[in-house]
Design an enzyme around this catalytic site. Structure first.
Site, PDB file in Angstrom:
ATOM      1  N   GLY A  63       0.830  -1.201   0.000  1.00 57.90           N
ATOM      2  CA  GLY A  63       0.000   0.000   0.000  1.00 57.90           C
ATOM      3  C   GLY A  63       0.859   1.244   0.000  1.00 57.90           C
ATOM      4  N   SER A  64       0.323   2.317   0.544  1.00 62.57           N
ATOM      5  CA  SER A  64       0.992   3.610   0.484  1.00 62.57           C
ATOM      6  C   SER A  64       2.142   3.702   1.488  1.00 62.57           C
ATOM      7  CB  SER A  64      -0.033   4.710   0.786  1.00 62.57           C
ATOM      8  OG  SER A  64      -0.611   4.447   2.054  1.00 62.57           O
TER       9      SER A  64
ATOM     10  N   GLY B 103       2.766   2.310   5.399  1.00 66.01           N
ATOM     11  CA  GLY B 103       3.998   1.637   5.827  1.00 66.01           C
ATOM     12  C   GLY B 103       4.635   2.320   7.030  1.00 66.01           C
TER      13      GLY B 103
ATOM     14  N   GLU C  99       5.716  -3.413   0.717  1.00 70.62           N
ATOM     15  CA  GLU C  99       5.665  -3.098  -0.719  1.00 70.62           C
ATOM     16  C   GLU C  99       4.878  -1.800  -0.839  1.00 70.62           C
ATOM     17  OE1 GLU C  99       7.195  -4.582  -3.054  1.00 70.62           O
ATOM     18  OE2 GLU C  99       7.628  -6.602  -2.328  1.00 70.62           O
TER      19      GLU C  99
ATOM     20  N   CYS D  84       1.625   0.573  -8.869  1.00 64.25           N
ATOM     21  CA  CYS D  84       2.769   1.021  -8.062  1.00 64.25           C
ATOM     22  C   CYS D  84       3.965   1.272  -8.976  1.00 64.25           C
ATOM     23  CB  CYS D  84       3.110   0.007  -6.988  1.00 64.25           C
ATOM     24  SG  CYS D  84       3.275  -1.649  -7.632  1.00 64.25           S
TER      25      CYS D  84
HETATM   26  P1  NAD Z   1      -3.480   2.247   1.262  1.00 69.16           P
HETATM   27  O1  NAD Z   1      -2.171   2.437   1.942  1.00 69.16           O
HETATM   28  O2  NAD Z   1      -4.519   3.271   1.446  1.00 69.16           O
HETATM   29  O3  NAD Z   1      -4.134   0.858   1.728  1.00 69.16           O
HETATM   30  C1  NAD Z   1      -3.468  -0.365   1.518  1.00 69.16           C
HETATM   31  C2  NAD Z   1      -3.953  -1.375   2.545  1.00 69.16           C
HETATM   32  O4  NAD Z   1      -3.444  -1.029   3.828  1.00 69.16           O
HETATM   33  C3  NAD Z   1      -5.476  -1.448   2.696  1.00 69.16           C
HETATM   34  O5  NAD Z   1      -5.849  -2.799   2.886  1.00 69.16           O
HETATM   35  C4  NAD Z   1      -5.717  -0.630   3.958  1.00 69.16           C
HETATM   36  O6  NAD Z   1      -6.904  -0.989   4.647  1.00 69.16           O
HETATM   37  C5  NAD Z   1      -4.504  -1.005   4.779  1.00 69.16           C
HETATM   38  N1  NAD Z   1      -4.111  -0.037   5.813  1.00 69.16           N
HETATM   39  C6  NAD Z   1      -4.043   1.307   5.688  1.00 69.16           C
HETATM   40  N2  NAD Z   1      -3.598   1.854   6.845  1.00 69.16           N
HETATM   41  C7  NAD Z   1      -3.359   0.821   7.690  1.00 69.16           C
HETATM   42  C8  NAD Z   1      -2.903   0.734   9.044  1.00 69.16           C
HETATM   43  N3  NAD Z   1      -2.587   1.835   9.739  1.00 69.16           N
HETATM   44  N4  NAD Z   1      -2.798  -0.488   9.610  1.00 69.16           N
HETATM   45  C9  NAD Z   1      -3.104  -1.591   8.910  1.00 69.16           C
HETATM   46  N5  NAD Z   1      -3.559  -1.575   7.643  1.00 69.16           N
HETATM   47  C10 NAD Z   1      -3.681  -0.380   7.036  1.00 69.16           C
HETATM   48  O7  NAD Z   1      -3.151   2.038  -0.307  1.00 69.16           O
HETATM   49  P2  NAD Z   1      -4.157   1.945  -1.546  1.00 69.16           P
HETATM   50  O8  NAD Z   1      -4.702   3.290  -1.827  1.00 69.16           O
HETATM   51  O9  NAD Z   1      -5.084   0.794  -1.375  1.00 69.16           O
HETATM   52  O10 NAD Z   1      -3.134   1.530  -2.712  1.00 69.16           O
HETATM   53  C11 NAD Z   1      -2.339   2.425  -3.434  1.00 69.16           C
HETATM   54  C12 NAD Z   1      -0.925   2.492  -2.874  1.00 69.16           C
HETATM   55  O11 NAD Z   1      -0.358   1.185  -2.810  1.00 69.16           O
HETATM   56  C13 NAD Z   1       0.012   3.272  -3.774  1.00 69.16           C
HETATM   57  O12 NAD Z   1       0.858   4.047  -2.975  1.00 69.16           O
HETATM   58  C14 NAD Z   1       0.791   2.193  -4.507  1.00 69.16           C
HETATM   59  O13 NAD Z   1       2.041   2.601  -5.002  1.00 69.16           O
HETATM   60  C15 NAD Z   1       0.917   1.163  -3.434  1.00 69.16           C
HETATM   61  N6  NAD Z   1       1.167  -0.167  -3.985  1.00 69.16           N
HETATM   62  C16 NAD Z   1       2.434  -0.683  -3.881  1.00 69.16           C
HETATM   63  C17 NAD Z   1       2.730  -1.922  -4.440  1.00 69.16           C
HETATM   64  C18 NAD Z   1       4.113  -2.497  -4.368  1.00 69.16           C
HETATM   65  O14 NAD Z   1       4.256  -3.688  -4.634  1.00 69.16           O
HETATM   66  N7  NAD Z   1       5.137  -1.728  -4.038  1.00 69.16           N
HETATM   67  C19 NAD Z   1       1.714  -2.651  -5.073  1.00 69.16           C
HETATM   68  C20 NAD Z   1       0.436  -2.101  -5.145  1.00 69.16           C
HETATM   69  C21 NAD Z   1       0.179  -0.854  -4.587  1.00 69.16           C
END
Ligand code: NAD
Length: 509
Positions: free
Chosen positions: A242-243, A247, A264, A298
């Site tokens: 995720g974002s 992380g 990731e 991503c």
């Molecule tokens: P997001 O960070 O909003 O959410 C991702 C996941 O994390 C969701 O399931 C969310 O519920 C969970 N989450 C969020 N905050 C959390 C916390 N504090 N504790 C536990 N879980 C939590 O991201 P998004 O908008 O769904 O996806 C887009 C982002 O993901 C972009 O930044 C993209 O670059 C990244 N991404 C990275 C990869 C990679 O392999 N590097 C792959 C896909 C997406």
């Protein structure tokens, strides 16, 4: 009239979603507090009930209990469930791809490609189950054997993002299962239905081959439910996609309890185009990498660093292709750019473009809203923006199709610009000069986890390790030896002599 079209279409899409779910053998979820929308019209597909903290806790307990027996099953035997999953995914490839389109808005080819990626990683994991090699090292002591063995780790918590709603789960789960781990999956709250479909197929695969289906658990909800995986000491590895913002919260909390993390996170990927590049080839690769998945990968190409001598012709080629890109309903044939996921994504794109123009950027083309269903759904034309410098907005990841074009004169400057962002996921150079290519791949070249030559930044194969450096989090998933993240290593020294020599020649007593 478009309003009417959308009003008609949303109930049809909702009904189609129910049909697809039933086809996977899933029960239609009871209505609840979590609204699942399709980005195609922005309308509601279903509502589902998010799990409570107690339910999430119970799911982790079931996974922890199942681990006790699962870890003792020989790895090739564990692969049986992954093999069956691959068969089910193959049988349901088109339908699962369609559900990805309905829930995440990807065009058909990319959605089915995502399912193919799941099948690919299953095949990889099946072969891997016979190759979880440990090393044997020469012992310094006579009559001794020194070796490493790899053992299952425990419960793996998988937190996934909306934009790869099924492939990222498969990367983690196929490997974790053959490595002898059990899995608790918390998918994005935006894409819970594709998760339900995958969970159902995996449980079915387990039953078909006589494996305890409790090896896989699904918990649904937002970050509060994700936090349960983060904080629970029974979760040995938290694999979070995720974002960077997410992380930053997850990593220190898992570290606090000495758990393992595989991160990731976001990317801000760039391509350098040198004067020797094949510009036609480069332009094709760039358009797919920058505009594909509506800029919501991503690995999406966000920065183009072009030599001043070829910036004009290359920009013209990209502009021409951009003007021909069909933006629209991702269910329609011939559409190449589907919708953004939601209003917030659209707002972020608009704000980023405003900032870029305020920094004296020049909009070459795109960026405007496309009315596919009137005001419903967030469709945009991919934007191409010439920038005089790599300003703050260019150094950020805006999860939308904006390609910033910067120019350079010396390759050293291009590489410096390339690396001058906080993220480090994917990168490319377009060149026919081997010296330039090797310079880019060298230790002081690209600082990313993925560095390509003459292909774009997106669309990785599963055979290589996938992941990135710096704020991208440092994790590696998928191929190569990424499996090691899902296992624990033991170093074993065996004394088969009748003596007791000590290491380093120490004499004691
Ligand atoms: P997001 O960070 O909003 O959410 C991702 C996941 O994390 C969701 O399931 C969310 O519920 C969970 N989450 C969020 N905050 C959390 C916390 N504090 N504790 C536990 N879980 C939590 O991201 P998004 O908008 O769904 O996806 C887009 C982002 O993901 C972009 O930044 C993209 O670059 C990244 N991404 C990275 C990869 C990679 O392999 N590097 C792959 C896909 C997406």
């Amino acid at each position: 009239m478009t309003q009417t079209l959308s009003d008609q279409l949303t109930p049809e899409l909702a009904e189609r979603t129910r049909v697809l779910l039933r086809g996977f053998g899933a029960e239609i979820p009871a209505p609840g507090d979590l609204t699942v929308r399709t980005p195609i019209t922005g309308g509601q597909l279903l509502t589902i009930r998010a799990d409570t903290e107690e339910q999430a806790h119970a799911a982790i307990t079931r996974a922890a209990t199942a681990f006790d027996a699962w870890r003792t099953v020989p790895a090739p035997g564990r692969a049986a469930v992954v093999r069956r999953l691959a068969e089910l995914l193959t049988a349901h490839k088109t339908e699962l791809g369609e559900l990805v389109t309905l829930e995440a808005g990807k065009i058909g080819a990319e959605a089915v490609g995502e399912v193919q990626e799941m099948i690919d990683i299953c095949e990889f994991a099946i072969g891997l189950s016979r190759q979880l090699y440990g090393r044997t090292m020469p012992s310094e002591r006579p009559g001794h054997r020194l070796m490493e063995t790899w053992h299952p780790l425990g419960v793996v918590g998988v937190i996934s993002a909306f934009n790869f709603p099924v492939a990222v789960w498969a990367w983690n789960t196929a490997l974790a299962l053959v490595c002898g781990d059990t899995v608790v999956w918390k998918p994005s709250e935006t894409t819970p239905l594709t998760a339900l479909a995958c969970h159902t197929l995996l449980r079915r695969a387990a039953v078909d081959v006589g494996v305890d289906p409790e090896v896989h658990q699904l918990i649904q909800g937002d970050s509060r439910i994700g936090a349960q995986l983060v904080d629970d000491e029974r979760v040995a590895l938290v694999s979070a996609t995720g974002s960077v913002r997410m992380g930053r919260i997850v990593a220190p909390r898992v570290a606090q309890r000495f758990g393992r993390c595989l991160l990731e996170l976001g990317g801000n990927n760039a391509a350098i185009v040198t004067p020797s590049a094949d510009l036609e080839l480069a332009a094709r690769a760039i358009v797919f990498a920058a505009a594909g998945t509506a800029g919501q990968r991503c690995t999406t190409l966000r920065r183009l660093i072009v030599h001043a001598d070829v910036a004009g012709p290359l920009t013209a080629l990209i502009e021409r292709a951009y003007r021909q890109l069909r933006v629209g309903n991702p269910l329609d044939d011939g559409v190449l750019v589907g919708p953004l996921i939601d209003q917030a994504a659209h707002d972020n794109m608009r704000i980023a473009l405003e900032r870029a123009l305020a920094d004296e950027g020049e909009l070459v083309c795109g960026g405007e809203r496309v009315e596919v269903f009137g005001d419903n759904g967030h469709y945009v034309r991919p934007a191409l923006v010439r920038m005089p410098a790599q300003t703050a907005v260019v150094r950020e990841e805006t999860f939308a199709p904006i390609l910033y074009v910067l120019t350079y004169h010396e390759l050293e400057h291009a590489i410096a610009l390339h690396n001058a962002v906080p993220q480090g996921l994917s990168s490319s150079i377009f060149t026919t000069d081997q010296r330039e290519a090797e310079r880019f791949l060298a230790a002081d070249g690209s600082d990313c986890g993925i560095a390509n030559v003459n292909i774009g930044t997106s669309g990785a194969e599963i055979g290589g390790a996938f992941g990135g450096e710096k704020q991208t989090g440092g994790g590696r998933e998928s191929g190569s030896d990424s499996w090691k993240a899902y296992m624990r290593r033991a170093t074993n020294t065996v004394n088969y002599s009748a003596e007791l020599p000590l290491a380093q020649g120490i004499k004691f007593g």
